[in-house]
Design an enzyme around this catalytic site. Structure first.
Site, PDB file in Angstrom:
ATOM      1  N   LEU A 114     -41.104  10.139 -13.987  1.00 55.44           N
ATOM      2  CA  LEU A 114     -39.833  10.736 -13.573  1.00 55.44           C
ATOM      3  C   LEU A 114     -39.148  11.396 -14.772  1.00 55.44           C
ATOM      4  O   LEU A 114     -38.755  12.548 -14.722  1.00 55.44           O
ATOM      5  CB  LEU A 114     -38.926   9.640 -12.977  1.00 55.44           C
ATOM      6  CG  LEU A 114     -37.517  10.055 -12.553  1.00 55.44           C
ATOM      7  CD1 LEU A 114     -37.566  10.988 -11.344  1.00 55.44           C
ATOM      8  CD2 LEU A 114     -36.656   8.822 -12.209  1.00 55.44           C
ATOM      9  N   PRO A 117     -37.942  15.018 -21.473  1.00 58.37           N
ATOM     10  CA  PRO A 117     -37.205  15.030 -22.742  1.00 58.37           C
ATOM     11  C   PRO A 117     -35.698  15.239 -22.541  1.00 58.37           C
ATOM     12  O   PRO A 117     -34.890  14.600 -23.208  1.00 58.37           O
ATOM     13  CB  PRO A 117     -37.839  16.200 -23.508  1.00 58.37           C
ATOM     14  CG  PRO A 117     -39.237  16.298 -22.960  1.00 58.37           C
ATOM     15  CD  PRO A 117     -39.143  15.884 -21.521  1.00 58.37           C
ATOM     16  N   ALA A 119     -34.105  15.019 -19.449  1.00 60.35           N
ATOM     17  CA  ALA A 119     -33.646  14.456 -18.167  1.00 60.35           C
ATOM     18  C   ALA A 119     -33.986  12.963 -18.129  1.00 60.35           C
ATOM     19  O   ALA A 119     -35.084  12.574 -17.735  1.00 60.35           O
ATOM     20  CB  ALA A 119     -34.288  15.192 -16.991  1.00 60.35           C
ATOM     21  N   ARG A 257     -37.922 -29.364 -36.399  1.00 56.29           N
ATOM     22  CA  ARG A 257     -37.269 -28.967 -37.644  1.00 56.29           C
ATOM     23  C   ARG A 257     -36.200 -29.984 -38.050  1.00 56.29           C
ATOM     24  O   ARG A 257     -35.301 -30.290 -37.251  1.00 56.29           O
ATOM     25  CB  ARG A 257     -36.623 -27.588 -37.447  1.00 56.29           C
ATOM     26  CG  ARG A 257     -35.810 -27.083 -38.619  1.00 56.29           C
ATOM     27  CD  ARG A 257     -36.678 -26.760 -39.802  1.00 56.29           C
ATOM     28  NE  ARG A 257     -35.899 -26.159 -40.891  1.00 56.29           N
ATOM     29  CZ  ARG A 257     -36.377 -25.963 -42.113  1.00 56.29           C
ATOM     30  NH1 ARG A 257     -37.632 -26.312 -42.400  1.00 56.29           N
ATOM     31  NH2 ARG A 257     -35.622 -25.413 -43.040  1.00 56.29           N
ATOM     32  N   GLY A 329     -33.511 -20.065 -37.526  1.00 54.12           N
ATOM     33  CA  GLY A 329     -33.030 -19.727 -38.871  1.00 54.12           C
ATOM     34  C   GLY A 329     -33.867 -18.616 -39.495  1.00 54.12           C
ATOM     35  O   GLY A 329     -34.312 -17.697 -38.802  1.00 54.12           O
ATOM     36  N   GLU A 353     -36.003   2.033 -16.516  1.00 52.48           N
ATOM     37  CA  GLU A 353     -35.665   2.047 -15.075  1.00 52.48           C
ATOM     38  C   GLU A 353     -34.148   2.175 -14.892  1.00 52.48           C
ATOM     39  O   GLU A 353     -33.553   1.576 -13.996  1.00 52.48           O
ATOM     40  CB  GLU A 353     -36.268   0.837 -14.345  1.00 52.48           C
ATOM     41  CG  GLU A 353     -37.792   0.900 -14.408  1.00 52.48           C
ATOM     42  CD  GLU A 353     -38.514   0.224 -13.271  1.00 52.48           C
ATOM     43  OE1 GLU A 353     -37.906   0.020 -12.207  1.00 52.48           O
ATOM     44  OE2 GLU A 353     -39.707  -0.075 -13.445  1.00 52.48           O
TER      45      GLU A 353
HETATM   46  C1  LIG Z   1     -40.587   2.304 -23.772  1.00 43.10           C
HETATM   47  C2  LIG Z   1     -40.121   3.147 -22.636  1.00 43.10           C
HETATM   48  C3  LIG Z   1     -40.858   3.206 -21.465  1.00 43.10           C
HETATM   49  C4  LIG Z   1     -40.438   4.019 -20.412  1.00 43.10           C
HETATM   50  N1  LIG Z   1     -41.216   4.148 -19.302  1.00 43.10           N
HETATM   51  C5  LIG Z   1     -40.917   5.093 -18.367  1.00 43.10           C
HETATM   52  C6  LIG Z   1     -41.829   5.401 -17.296  1.00 43.10           C
HETATM   53  O1  LIG Z   1     -42.889   4.771 -17.169  1.00 43.10           O
HETATM   54  N2  LIG Z   1     -41.518   6.396 -16.436  1.00 43.10           N
HETATM   55  C7  LIG Z   1     -40.371   7.129 -16.551  1.00 43.10           C
HETATM   56  O2  LIG Z   1     -40.161   8.018 -15.739  1.00 43.10           O
HETATM   57  N3  LIG Z   1     -39.464   6.859 -17.546  1.00 43.10           N
HETATM   58  C8  LIG Z   1     -39.730   5.865 -18.456  1.00 43.10           C
HETATM   59  N4  LIG Z   1     -38.846   5.611 -19.486  1.00 43.10           N
HETATM   60  C9  LIG Z   1     -37.626   6.402 -19.586  1.00 43.10           C
HETATM   61  C10 LIG Z   1     -36.344   5.611 -19.396  1.00 43.10           C
HETATM   62  O3  LIG Z   1     -36.173   5.289 -18.044  1.00 43.10           O
HETATM   63  C11 LIG Z   1     -35.196   6.446 -20.002  1.00 43.10           C
HETATM   64  O4  LIG Z   1     -35.327   6.382 -21.406  1.00 43.10           O
HETATM   65  C12 LIG Z   1     -33.840   5.960 -19.566  1.00 43.10           C
HETATM   66  O5  LIG Z   1     -33.630   6.194 -18.214  1.00 43.10           O
HETATM   67  C13 LIG Z   1     -32.700   6.598 -20.381  1.00 43.10           C
HETATM   68  O6  LIG Z   1     -32.854   7.969 -20.485  1.00 43.10           O
HETATM   69  P1  LIG Z   1     -32.710   8.657 -21.932  1.00 43.10           P
HETATM   70  O7  LIG Z   1     -33.608   7.939 -22.855  1.00 43.10           O
HETATM   71  O8  LIG Z   1     -32.893  10.115 -21.769  1.00 43.10           O
HETATM   72  O9  LIG Z   1     -31.222   8.350 -22.389  1.00 43.10           O
HETATM   73  P2  LIG Z   1     -29.913   9.190 -22.030  1.00 43.10           P
HETATM   74  O10 LIG Z   1     -29.853   9.444 -20.562  1.00 43.10           O
HETATM   75  O11 LIG Z   1     -29.814  10.345 -22.958  1.00 43.10           O
HETATM   76  O12 LIG Z   1     -28.785   8.132 -22.396  1.00 43.10           O
HETATM   77  C14 LIG Z   1     -28.263   7.938 -23.712  1.00 43.10           C
HETATM   78  C15 LIG Z   1     -27.097   6.954 -23.590  1.00 43.10           C
HETATM   79  O13 LIG Z   1     -26.067   7.529 -22.778  1.00 43.10           O
HETATM   80  C16 LIG Z   1     -25.739   6.649 -21.724  1.00 43.10           C
HETATM   81  N5  LIG Z   1     -25.355   7.416 -20.544  1.00 43.10           N
HETATM   82  C17 LIG Z   1     -25.995   8.477 -19.978  1.00 43.10           C
HETATM   83  N6  LIG Z   1     -25.335   8.902 -18.899  1.00 43.10           N
HETATM   84  C18 LIG Z   1     -24.244   8.098 -18.759  1.00 43.10           C
HETATM   85  C19 LIG Z   1     -23.167   8.008 -17.830  1.00 43.10           C
HETATM   86  N7  LIG Z   1     -23.087   8.838 -16.777  1.00 43.10           N
HETATM   87  N8  LIG Z   1     -22.209   7.058 -18.015  1.00 43.10           N
HETATM   88  C20 LIG Z   1     -22.311   6.186 -19.055  1.00 43.10           C
HETATM   89  N9  LIG Z   1     -23.303   6.209 -19.964  1.00 43.10           N
HETATM   90  C21 LIG Z   1     -24.260   7.148 -19.812  1.00 43.10           C
HETATM   91  C22 LIG Z   1     -27.005   5.831 -21.494  1.00 43.10           C
HETATM   92  O14 LIG Z   1     -26.714   4.608 -20.823  1.00 43.10           O
HETATM   93  C23 LIG Z   1     -27.483   5.638 -22.922  1.00 43.10           C
HETATM   94  O15 LIG Z   1     -26.788   4.562 -23.509  1.00 43.10           O
HETATM   95  C24 LIG Z   1     -39.226   4.760 -20.524  1.00 43.10           C
HETATM   96  C25 LIG Z   1     -38.475   4.664 -21.710  1.00 43.10           C
HETATM   97  C26 LIG Z   1     -38.910   3.892 -22.757  1.00 43.10           C
HETATM   98  C27 LIG Z   1     -38.097   3.873 -24.030  1.00 43.10           C
END
Ligand SMILES: Cc1cc2nc3c(=O)[nH]c(=O)nc-3n(C[C@H](O)[C@H](O)[C@H](O)COP(=O)(O)OP(=O)(O)OC[C@H]3O[C@@H](n4cnc5c(N)ncnc54)[C@H](O)[C@@H]3O)c2cc1C
Length: 368
Positions: A114, A117, A119, A257, A329, A353
């Site tokens: 889903l 970079p 989205a 410990r 510790g 997720e």
């Molecule tokens: C190890 C790993 C495995 C993953 N596996 C999968 C996978 O298998 N398939 C898949 O599709 N995706 C996967 N993901 C993606 C993951 O679901 C996303 O990283 C996550 O949804 C957050 O998106 P982002 O990293 O772009 O952060 P961003 O959306 O850029 O968020 C950055 C920060 O802003 C906050 N934020 C954003 N919008 C709002 C809002 N409206 N209100 C308040 N706070 C907000 C977020 O909570 C976060 O703290 C994976 C990610 C990682 C790191």
């Protein structure tokens, strides 16, 4: 009985490799082999497609017990469910028959694509496109952060089929690793779950038959969100397992410990920490199991409950693993003991997720 079976398997066949898998950032092949040999790698697949037909609660117990010893390995059963649930929920009979059988047999794993970079939380802002060409769809774009990318044979990929309609212009497809034009980025260098490969997927003019679409055109985003309602509970289970593993280790350590001439477990300050850790874990467990039952029944309040379970259990996992490091510790801060790995692994459960901020948005929109 299921818990006893999976715990014995996890302790004998998965735990011995957990530290090495983390240290070497390598896929836990031993775990996959052991899970497949016991038919526990994708327990959610219905029996009609050759699966074990486990319900949502049984699936949660499998994931919880694997995560208790190795969080990376628990992503095998968890992501097999995440990747294939769109097909189970919305796919045609042909798609189910074709893709669920190999998954059930252990011949193929299934991932879920889903995120992109640009989205993440705003997943509907995706750019990956699918354009119709006769009896085919042609996909172009980049998916990011895809768990088990490169290892899985099958991928549920969400792509824009009508840019005018935003979330209602997104469709879901099954893409195979062997489809021409599919390639993968370098594995991400992560804080935790280092044994679970996370890579980009590049889709370069990937031409797939039209019947690989999951459900109707324009329903892909709805299917993706419905999937998460069910699978966030599996992340709650992963968090719960990590937390339980950390508590179990710390509980043993404090009895061994000695400081000030007695086991540190004799100090009330330590006992109170353990009591709080166990109390929070039990609350997370009850919420997670109740949500699993709702997932199985398809209750109307599943969206709230799934988000609540994931959010609560992952926050508990972060707190409990941090406290477990504290209880050990200085030793807890080293890789000679498993709790620092558990603390690093716990962090991801607050992010994927949907971040826990996003879970709170989901809960607020669906208050009971
Ligand atoms: C190890 C790993 C495995 C993953 N596996 C999968 C996978 O298998 N398939 C898949 O599709 N995706 C996967 N993901 C993606 C993951 O679901 C996303 O990283 C996550 O949804 C957050 O998106 P982002 O990293 O772009 O952060 P961003 O959306 O850029 O968020 C950055 C920060 O802003 C906050 N934020 C954003 N919008 C709002 C809002 N409206 N209100 C308040 N706070 C907000 C977020 O909570 C976060 O703290 C994976 C990610 C990682 C790191």
């Amino acid at each position: 009985m299921l818990r006893e079976t999976i715990r014995a398997l996890a302790e004998s066949k998965i735990a011995p490799f957990a530290a090495a898998v983390d240290e070497e950032s390598r896929f836990p092949q031993e775990a996959l082999d052991a899970l497949v040999a016991s038919d526990l790698h994708a327990v959610h697949v219905p029996e009609v497609y050759g699966g074990a037909g486990a319900d949502a609660l049984a699936t949660v117990i499998v994931i919880e017990e694997v995560a208790r010893v190795c969080a990376s390995s628990s992503l095998i059963p968890a992501v097999n469910k995440l990747g294939s649930l769109p097909v189970i929920l919305s796919g045609s009979e042909e798609l189910k028959a074709k893709y669920l059988g190999p998954l059930a047999k252990g011949d193929a794993m299934f991932s879920y694509a889903l995120s992109e970079p640009d989205a993440g939380s705003d997943a509907a802002g995706m750019k990956t496109k699918a354009v119709r060409d006769g009896d085919f769809w042609v996909l172009n774009g980049v998916k990011r952060w895809i768990t088990n990318a490169g290892v899985s044979e099958y991928y549920t990929v969400m792509a824009v089929t009508d840019p005018e309609k935003r979330s209602k212009g997104i469709s879901a497809f099954v893409v195979e690793k062997s489809d021409e034009g599919v390639s993968f980025g370098a594995p991400e260098k992560k804080l935790g779950i280092k044994g679970s490969p996370t890579r980009e997927i590049y889709l370069d003019n990937v031409r797939i038959p039209a019947d690989r679409m999951i459900g109707e055109e324009g329903t892909g985003f709805a299917t993706a969100m419905k999937t998460l309602d069910h699978t966030r509970i599996t992340i709650a289970a992963q968090a719960l397992g990590i937390a339980q593993g950390a508590l179990d280790y710390a509980k043993g350590y404090v009895q061994e410990r000695k400081q000030f001439g007695k086991p540190i477990a004799d100090f009330q300050g330590i006992q109170f920490m353990l009591a709080d850790m166990a109390m929070k874990i039990e609350a997370a467990r009850q919420l997670t199991y109740a949500a699993a039952a709702k997932s199985e029944r398809g209750d109307a309040d599943l969206t709230f409950q799934g988000a609540a379970a994931k959010c609560f259990a992952s926050d508990v996992a972060m707190e409990v693993t941090t406290d477990a490091v504290q209880l050990l510790g200085g030793y807890g801060y080293t890789r000679d003991y498993p709790v620092e790995r558990m603390m690093r692994d716990a962090k991801i459960t607050q992010i994927y997720e949907g971040t826990n901020q996003v879970q709170r948005i989901v809960m607020a929109r669906n208050l009971p």
